[in-house]
Design a protein around this motif. Structure first.
Motif, mmCIF file in Angstrom:
data_model
loop_
_atom_site.group_PDB
_atom_site.id
_atom_site.type_symbol
_atom_site.label_atom_id
_atom_site.label_comp_id
_atom_site.label_asym_id
_atom_site.label_seq_id
_atom_site.Cartn_x
_atom_site.Cartn_y
_atom_site.Cartn_z
ATOM 1 N N SER A 112 0.852 -1.192 0.000
ATOM 2 C CA SER A 112 0.000 0.000 0.000
ATOM 3 C C SER A 112 0.886 1.241 0.000
ATOM 4 C CB SER A 112 -0.924 0.025 1.228
ATOM 5 O OG SER A 112 -1.902 -0.989 1.137
ATOM 6 N N PHE A 113 0.537 2.199 -0.878
ATOM 7 C CA PHE A 113 1.296 3.436 -0.992
ATOM 8 C C PHE A 113 0.347 4.631 -0.938
ATOM 9 C CE2 PHE A 113 4.056 0.275 -2.852
ATOM 10 C CZ PHE A 113 5.315 0.635 -2.383
ATOM 11 N N PRO A 114 -0.078 5.010 0.279
ATOM 12 C CA PRO A 114 -0.850 6.242 0.409
ATOM 13 C C PRO A 114 0.088 7.437 0.330
ATOM 14 C CG PRO A 114 -0.504 5.273 2.565
ATOM 15 C CD PRO A 114 0.100 4.325 1.567
ATOM 16 N N SER A 115 -0.355 8.499 -0.308
ATOM 17 C CA SER A 115 0.512 9.670 -0.492
ATOM 18 C C SER A 115 0.972 10.246 0.839
ATOM 19 C CB SER A 115 -0.222 10.742 -1.301
ATOM 20 O OG SER A 115 -1.396 11.175 -0.620
ATOM 21 N N CYS A 116 0.155 10.113 1.883
ATOM 22 C CA CYS A 116 0.519 10.669 3.184
ATOM 23 C C CYS A 116 1.778 10.025 3.750
ATOM 24 C CB CYS A 116 -0.642 10.524 4.168
ATOM 25 S SG CYS A 116 -1.206 8.810 4.399
ATOM 26 N N LYS A 117 2.068 8.798 3.318
ATOM 27 C CA LYS A 117 3.275 8.125 3.786
ATOM 28 C C LYS A 117 4.418 8.215 2.772
ATOM 29 C CE LYS A 117 1.004 4.997 7.010
ATOM 30 N NZ LYS A 117 0.912 3.615 7.546
ATOM 31 N N VAL A 118 4.075 8.337 1.504
ATOM 32 C CA VAL A 118 5.108 8.501 0.485
ATOM 33 C C VAL A 118 5.709 9.901 0.564
ATOM 34 C CG1 VAL A 118 5.557 8.497 -2.008
ATOM 35 C CG2 VAL A 118 3.995 6.816 -1.023
ATOM 36 N N GLY A 119 4.858 10.891 0.911
ATOM 37 C CA GLY A 119 5.326 12.271 0.998
ATOM 38 C C GLY A 119 5.209 13.039 -0.297
ATOM 39 N N VAL A 120 4.594 12.439 -1.308
ATOM 40 C CA VAL A 120 4.382 13.089 -2.597
ATOM 41 C C VAL A 120 3.133 12.466 -3.213
ATOM 42 C CG1 VAL A 120 5.841 11.468 -3.869
ATOM 43 C CG2 VAL A 120 5.501 13.774 -4.763
ATOM 44 N N ARG A 121 2.444 13.230 -4.074
ATOM 45 C CA ARG A 121 1.189 12.779 -4.654
ATOM 46 C C ARG A 121 1.356 12.381 -6.117
ATOM 47 N NH1 ARG A 121 -2.286 15.899 -5.910
ATOM 48 N NH2 ARG A 121 -4.287 15.138 -5.163
ATOM 49 N N LYS A 122 0.455 11.539 -6.582
ATOM 50 C CA LYS A 122 0.271 11.376 -8.025
ATOM 51 C C LYS A 122 -0.288 12.689 -8.563
ATOM 52 C CE LYS A 122 -2.629 8.070 -7.310
ATOM 53 N NZ LYS A 122 -3.663 7.028 -7.522
ATOM 54 N N PRO A 123 0.067 13.113 -9.767
ATOM 55 C CA PRO A 123 0.812 12.387 -10.788
ATOM 56 C C PRO A 123 2.309 12.691 -10.830
ATOM 57 C CG PRO A 123 -0.195 14.304 -11.783
ATOM 58 C CD PRO A 123 -0.577 14.323 -10.321
ATOM 59 N N SER A 124 2.894 13.129 -9.733
ATOM 60 C CA SER A 124 4.329 13.396 -9.761
ATOM 61 C C SER A 124 5.095 12.128 -10.116
ATOM 62 C CB SER A 124 4.794 13.902 -8.393
ATOM 63 O OG SER A 124 6.208 13.935 -8.345
ATOM 64 N N PRO A 125 6.040 12.204 -11.040
ATOM 65 C CA PRO A 125 6.859 11.021 -11.361
ATOM 66 C C PRO A 125 7.582 10.463 -10.147
ATOM 67 C CG PRO A 125 7.148 12.723 -13.036
ATOM 68 C CD PRO A 125 6.360 13.348 -11.922
ATOM 69 N N ARG A 126 7.831 11.329 -9.160
ATOM 70 C CA ARG A 126 8.522 10.858 -7.958
ATOM 71 C C ARG A 126 7.697 9.822 -7.215
ATOM 72 N NH1 ARG A 126 9.031 15.844 -4.710
ATOM 73 N NH2 ARG A 126 7.437 16.616 -6.143
ATOM 74 N N PHE A 127 6.373 9.942 -7.232
ATOM 75 C CA PHE A 127 5.499 8.956 -6.578
ATOM 76 C C PHE A 127 5.671 7.597 -7.243
ATOM 77 C CE2 PHE A 127 1.763 6.447 -5.931
ATOM 78 C CZ PHE A 127 1.304 6.762 -4.666
ATOM 79 N N TYR A 128 5.614 7.569 -8.571
ATOM 80 C CA TYR A 128 5.690 6.307 -9.298
ATOM 81 C C TYR A 128 7.072 5.670 -9.161
ATOM 82 C CZ TYR A 128 1.391 8.142 -11.307
ATOM 83 O OH TYR A 128 0.126 8.648 -11.455
ATOM 84 N N ARG A 129 8.107 6.502 -9.209
ATOM 85 C CA ARG A 129 9.452 5.944 -9.052
ATOM 86 C C ARG A 129 9.632 5.341 -7.661
ATOM 87 N NH1 ARG A 129 11.060 11.011 -11.818
ATOM 88 N NH2 ARG A 129 11.397 10.523 -14.019
ATOM 89 N N HIS A 130 9.073 6.003 -6.650
ATOM 90 C CA HIS A 130 9.132 5.474 -5.283
ATOM 91 C C HIS A 130 8.451 4.106 -5.227
ATOM 92 C CE1 HIS A 130 8.937 5.596 -0.828
ATOM 93 N NE2 HIS A 130 7.750 5.030 -1.004
ATOM 94 N N LEU A 131 7.286 4.016 -5.825
ATOM 95 C CA LEU A 131 6.536 2.755 -5.808
ATOM 96 C C LEU A 131 7.307 1.657 -6.534
ATOM 97 C CD1 LEU A 131 2.747 2.332 -6.446
ATOM 98 C CD2 LEU A 131 4.370 0.906 -7.679
ATOM 99 N N LEU A 132 7.809 1.961 -7.710
ATOM 100 C CA LEU A 132 8.534 0.945 -8.473
ATOM 101 C C LEU A 132 9.799 0.504 -7.742
ATOM 102 C CD1 LEU A 132 8.186 2.529 -12.038
ATOM 103 C CD2 LEU A 132 6.995 0.494 -11.192
ATOM 104 N N ARG A 133 10.491 1.462 -7.158
ATOM 105 C CA ARG A 133 11.740 1.156 -6.453
ATOM 106 C C ARG A 133 11.480 0.279 -5.223
ATOM 107 N NH1 ARG A 133 13.200 5.910 -6.158
ATOM 108 N NH2 ARG A 133 12.462 6.451 -4.070
ATOM 109 N N ASN A 134 10.393 0.536 -4.512
ATOM 110 C CA ASN A 134 10.136 -0.169 -3.257
ATOM 111 C C ASN A 134 9.378 -1.480 -3.432
ATOM 112 O OD1 ASN A 134 10.909 1.542 -0.644
ATOM 113 N ND2 ASN A 134 10.330 2.959 -2.271
ATOM 114 N N THR A 135 8.917 -1.764 -4.613
ATOM 115 C CA THR A 135 8.285 -3.053 -4.887
ATOM 116 C C THR A 135 9.134 -3.936 -5.787
ATOM 117 O OG1 THR A 135 7.097 -2.153 -6.802
ATOM 118 C CG2 THR A 135 5.972 -2.074 -4.664
ATOM 119 N N GLY A 136 10.155 -3.343 -6.410
ATOM 120 C CA GLY A 136 10.952 -4.095 -7.360
ATOM 121 C C GLY A 136 10.223 -4.365 -8.661
ATOM 122 N N ALA A 137 9.140 -3.625 -8.896
ATOM 123 C CA ALA A 137 8.336 -3.841 -10.097
ATOM 124 C C ALA A 137 9.029 -3.265 -11.324
ATOM 125 C CB ALA A 137 6.962 -3.189 -9.923
ATOM 126 N N SER A 138 8.965 -3.999 -12.428
ATOM 127 C CA SER A 138 9.467 -3.513 -13.703
ATOM 128 C C SER A 138 8.349 -2.740 -14.404
ATOM 129 C CB SER A 138 9.902 -4.680 -14.584
ATOM 130 O OG SER A 138 10.127 -4.258 -15.918
#
Length: 464
Positions: free
Chosen positions: A141-167
């Motif tokens: 689960s990646f709620p913005s309140c814990k990621v510290g950034v919101r969609k659609p910022s690319p930083r949100f998606y990169r954080h998610l991909l990096r922390n799940t190992g998803a390609s």
């Protein structure tokens, strides 16, 4: 729009938004009384920079409510009550969740992820209200309140991909907002609009008044000042020429309309460069230009960024927007434009504005960077259908790149009405109100120019 269906092949992660995917969008917005007797909607309050900071965990709940109360002249308690009632009424689509549980059990190698713009109090409340039957569905689960950034910022998606190992090539994003889908697709993921957003679309509304944006589009397309009547503002332009409609009564000036005006009308270099300097003050943390000259309304749209980038390149200042240029390239290469953007509904808006950039820039490096992939992408769109404006834009891109397109020429000609014009096409969205508007004059101006330019290819050119 695409409808998401669980897919079996070559997918390792599926990412879901909450609102508009598992829950229906609110059918009626709540209006709160204010000191000046003009009510403000909860939807408006939750689209402000203050609320977005709250969703990023940068503000506490009480602090957020108090700031909004001070800014809009409302009672903090009224907002708190409205938000609490929304939490208590919120429920998820049980059939969808049951279907995803069955899919997950039958496809153990696929990970399901929740990714939502949501404040910590709202997230905590939904965790308690919906319980394990819902939340244990997700592997992450990646709620913005814990990621510290919101969609659609690319930083949100990169954080998610990096922390799940998803390609990215094996990741699917399901969201109810086109700008969020585009941002994911721009990184190489596959994006789908949620099924709950796929309401039946009514006929395109036709604006009964005048919008500066539409008048400027006609001027920019035809280069004929005799076709339009314009009253220049002192500095920045506004989308509306009169009283705003389908939005707030006070509507800020914007860089989109302003860029169109400065690119299609004569201005002194001193004025243009001073406006460009001010636009740079509205570049966000991702290096992208915000739409409004109002910091309480942070909005980004790829077509608008292209419009602004074109103006900067016309005046040899494109180098000042490197992140925007890189983002545009990612969107083009990954076909992230296919479902449109936040405000512009079709792929052709993005492709047309990109061809407009290449026509108007003197930067050969930029042309070398974009021309070949743009040719490939526009050839993919030939014969794809669409309304008259969509067809005209596609033809104009083809003409700019030296491509004859008789197939879409014939379709556009058949759509011409007896009076010589074309019906109004769906031009842009008003996301907050669910409105889709068009203008017959703009559609006709684009169609006439498109047919004129393609006429030259009947005697030569590259036929596709």
């Amino acid at each position: 729009m695409s409808r998401f269906k669980p897919t079996e092949a070559n997918v390792s992660h599926i990412v879901f938004d909450l609102g508009g995917v598992f829950t229906d969008p609110p059918s009626n917005d709540v209006l709160l009384p204010t000191e000046d007797s003009l009510p403000v909607s909860v939807r408006r309050l939750t689209s402000t920079s203050t609320w977005m900071a709250y969703e990023c965990g940068k503000l506490e709940e009480e602090e957020c409510y108090q700031l909004l109360a001070n800014q809009y002249g409302l009672q903090k308690g009224d907002l708190a009550t409205a938000i609490q009632k929304g939490r208590e009424a919120s429920d998820y689509d049980h059939d969808l969740v049951a279907g995803l549980w069955a899919f997950k059990k039958s496809t153990p190698g696929v990970r399901l992820i929740m990714a939502s713009n949501i404040s910590l109090p709202d997230y905590t409340a939904l965790q308690e209200r919906w319980g394990p039957p819902f939340w244990s569905l997700f592997d992450y689960s990646f709620p913005s309140c814990k990621v510290g950034v919101r969609k659609p910022s690319p930083r949100f998606y990169r954080h998610l991909l990096r922390n799940t190992g998803a390609s990215p090539s094996q990741t699917v994003f399901v969201d109810d907002r086109p700008e969020n889908v585009l941002a994911a697709a721009g990184l190489g993921c596959e994006g789908f609009f949620s099924r709950l957003r796929m309401r039946s679309r009514g006929r395109c509304g036709v604006w009964s008044g005048t919008l500066w944006k539409e008048v400027l589009l006609i001027l920019d397309t035809t280069s004929d000042s005799n076709l339009v009547e314009l009253k220049r503002p002192q500095r920045f332009w506004n989308f509306f020429s009169g009283t705003p409609k389908y939005t707030t009564t006070q509507y800020p000036d914007d860089v989109d309309t302003t860029s169109l005006a400065l690119a299609s009308m004569p201005y002194s270099p001193e004025v243009v460069h001073s406006i460009l300097d001010e636009m740079l003050d509205y570049v966000d943390e991702d290096g992208l230009v915000q739409l409004y000259l109002d910091r309480s309304r942070p909005r980004v749209d790829a077509v608008i960024c292209l419009n602004v980038l074109t103006l900067f390149c016309i005046h040899s200042r494109g180098y000042q927007l490197p992140e925007t240029t890189n983002w545009i390239q990612d969107i083009l290469l990954h076909r992230a434009y296919l479902n449109g953007t936040r405000y512009y509904p079709t792929a052709e808006w993005f492709l047309y504005y990109l061809s407009r950039l290449l026509v108007r820039t003197d930067d050969q490096t930029l042309r070398d960077r974009f021309e070949a992939p743009l040719k490939q992408r526009i050839k993919e769109r030939i014969g794809a259908g669409g309304d008259a404006l969509c067809l005209a834009m596609r033809l104009l891109v083809c003409s700019a790149l030296g491509i004859a397109n008789p197939r879409d020429v014939e379709t556009l000609r058949v759509a011409q009405l007896e009076d010589g014009g074309w019906e109004a096409s769906f031009m842009y969205r008003f996301p907050g109100m669910g409105k889709e508007l068009g203008n017959r004059g703009v559609t006709t101006a684009f169609a006439v120019r498109a047919l004129q330019e393609q006429a030259g290819f009947e005697r030569g050119g590259t036929v596709v």
